[in-house]
Design a protein around this motif. Structure first.
Motif, short mmCIF file in Angstrom:
data_model
loop_
_atom_site.label_atom_id
_atom_site.label_comp_id
_atom_site.label_asym_id
_atom_site.label_seq_id
_atom_site.Cartn_x
_atom_site.Cartn_y
_atom_site.Cartn_z
N UNK A 237 12.03 22.33 -56.51
CA UNK A 237 10.80 22.60 -55.75
C UNK A 237 9.89 23.58 -56.50
N UNK A 238 10.48 24.65 -57.02
CA UNK A 238 9.68 25.62 -57.78
C UNK A 238 9.18 25.01 -59.09
N UNK A 239 10.04 24.25 -59.77
CA UNK A 239 9.64 23.58 -61.02
C UNK A 239 8.44 22.68 -60.77
N UNK A 240 8.50 21.86 -59.72
CA UNK A 240 7.41 20.92 -59.44
C UNK A 240 6.14 21.66 -59.04
N UNK A 241 6.27 22.78 -58.33
CA UNK A 241 5.09 23.57 -57.96
C UNK A 241 4.41 24.14 -59.20
N UNK A 242 5.21 24.58 -60.17
CA UNK A 242 4.66 25.11 -61.42
C UNK A 242 3.95 24.00 -62.20
N UNK A 243 4.52 22.82 -62.22
CA UNK A 243 3.95 21.73 -62.99
C UNK A 243 2.74 21.09 -62.32
N UNK A 244 2.78 20.96 -60.98
CA UNK A 244 1.77 20.14 -60.31
C UNK A 244 1.02 20.81 -59.17
N UNK A 245 1.37 22.05 -58.80
CA UNK A 245 0.72 22.65 -57.64
C UNK A 245 1.26 22.02 -56.37
N UNK A 246 0.36 21.47 -55.55
CA UNK A 246 0.77 20.80 -54.31
C UNK A 246 1.33 19.42 -54.62
N UNK A 247 2.59 19.38 -55.01
CA UNK A 247 3.20 18.12 -55.41
C UNK A 247 3.63 17.26 -54.23
N UNK A 248 3.71 17.86 -53.05
CA UNK A 248 4.17 17.10 -51.88
C UNK A 248 3.14 16.10 -51.38
N UNK A 249 1.88 16.37 -51.66
CA UNK A 249 0.80 15.49 -51.18
C UNK A 249 0.42 14.51 -52.28
N UNK A 250 0.63 13.21 -52.07
CA UNK A 250 0.24 12.23 -53.10
C UNK A 250 -1.26 12.27 -53.34
N UNK A 251 -1.70 12.03 -54.57
CA UNK A 251 -3.14 12.03 -54.86
C UNK A 251 -3.83 10.85 -54.19
N UNK A 252 -5.13 10.99 -53.99
CA UNK A 252 -5.92 9.88 -53.45
C UNK A 252 -5.81 8.67 -54.39
#
Length: 266
Positions: A237-252
Motif C-alpha cells: 500500500x505504501x509502495x503504491x502510494x509512493x509510485x502513483x499517489x491515489x492508486x485506489x481510484x482508476x483513472x478516467x
C-alpha cells in the motif's frame, strides 16, 4: 507471422511469470511484483484491464544472481533472459522474453525488437551523499539514449516529431549497448556508495528521487494474480502510494494508456 491480441500477450506473460516464479523459488532468489503489475494485482486481482505488460523488482544482489544464472536454470529454452551485457537487448535492465514471439514498439526503432517480455528492475541502496548527483547524471544519459533509440518518424504530436527529426540524426550512430552499460554503471555506483542504506530506489527504470522508499516494505508475501499467486512486498500500500499517489481510484477512460506495440508469433 501471426498477430497476437492483447489477451494473447497477457497469456504469454503469465507463462513467463510462472517460469520466473518457478526458477526463483527453486534457487532462492527473491523477486516482487512491481509497478503496474503490483497495482493490477491489488486493485484488479490481476492485470490492469487496459495494460499489456508485466514487471518485477528485486534488490541488486538478487538481480545479479538472476542475471548470471537464469539461462542455465530455466526449464525450457522458450524463455530467455536478455540483456545489453551479451547484446541480446538494448535495454539497461533485464527482460525475460518468449523467444517464439517478437514485439515492435510504436515509438522505438525496429532494432529494439524482442519477444513478449516481463521486465526485471533492480533496486539500489540510495546514497544520501552521492544519490542526487548520480540521478541527474542518469537522467542526462537516459535522455540521450531515448533519442538514440527513438523512431524519428513517430511522435505523439507535431512538436515531438519535429524535435525527433532535429535531434535523432545527431545521435543515431550512438552505441546503444554502451549507453545501456553507462546507465547500469551509474546505478551500480549508487548501490556501492551506501550499501547499508535503509532506503532503496529503482535507478534503471524510474530514476526519480521522489520514488525511493524504505527497504522495510520488501517483506515477501504471496498475493493472487489472475488464477495464480506471485510474490509481492508486504508494504504494497505504501509502495503504491509512493509510485502513483491515489492508486485506489482508476483513472478516467481518456487518461488510460493506449496499446503502443505490435506482437507476433514467429
Amino acid at each position: 507471422m501471426e498477430r497476437l491480441t492483447i489477451d494473447d500477450m497477457k497469456s504469454i506473460e503469465l507463462e513467463i511469470m510462472d517460469e520466473i516464479d518457478r526458477v526463483c523459488q527453486a534457487h532462492g532468489v527473491q523477486y516482487f511484483l512491481g509497478y503496474g503489475s503490483l497495482l493490477g494485482a491489488v486493485r484488479h486481482g490481476g492485470f490492469i484491464p487496459w495494460d499489456d505488460d508485466m514487471g518485477i523488482i528485486m534488490m541488486r544482489d538478487q538481480y545479479e544472481l538472476l542475471m548470471a544464472n537464469f539461462n542455465e536454470w530455466r526449464t525450457t529454452e522458450r524463455f530467455k533472459l536478455v540483456s545489453y551485457r551479451d547484446k541480446s537487448s538494448i535495454y539497461q535492465f533485464a527482460k525475460i522474453v518468449d523467444t517464439t514471439t517478437v514485439i515492435f514498439e510504436n515509438f522505438v526503432g525496429k532494432k529494439a525488437a524482442t519477444g513478449v517480455w516481463v521486465d526485471v528492475f533492480p533496486l539500489e541502496h540510495f546514497s544520501e551523499q552521492q544519490g542526487p548527483a548520480l540521478l541527474k547524471q542518469h537522467q542526462r544519459t537516459g535522455l540521450l539514449r531515448s533519442f538514440a533509440v527513438a523512431d524519428p518518424s513517430v511522435g505523439t504530436n507535431a512538436f515531438v516529431k519535429l524535435v525527433k527529426r532535429i535531434v535523432c540524426p545527431f545521435v543515431k550512430n550512438k552505441d546503444l549497448y554502451e549507453l545501456a552499460e553507462r546507465l547500469d554503471r551509474i546505478a551500480l555506483r549508487m548501490n556501492a556508495a551506501d550499501s547499508a542504506s535503509t532506503l532503496v530506489i529503482d535507478v534503471l527504470g524510474e530514476g526519480k528521487l521522489e520514488k525511493m522508499f524504505s527497504k522495510d516494505l520488501l517483506e515477501p508475501i504471496r498475493i493472487p494474480f489472475e488464477d495464480r499467486e506471485y510474490f509481492a512486498p508486504s508494504g504494497f500500500e505504501e509502495y503504491l502510494s509512493i509510485q502513483y499517489g491515489d492508486w485506489r481510484t482508476p483513472p478516467a477512460e481518456n487518461a488510460r494508456p493506449v496499446h503502443v506495440m505490435e506482437a507476433y508469433r514467429l
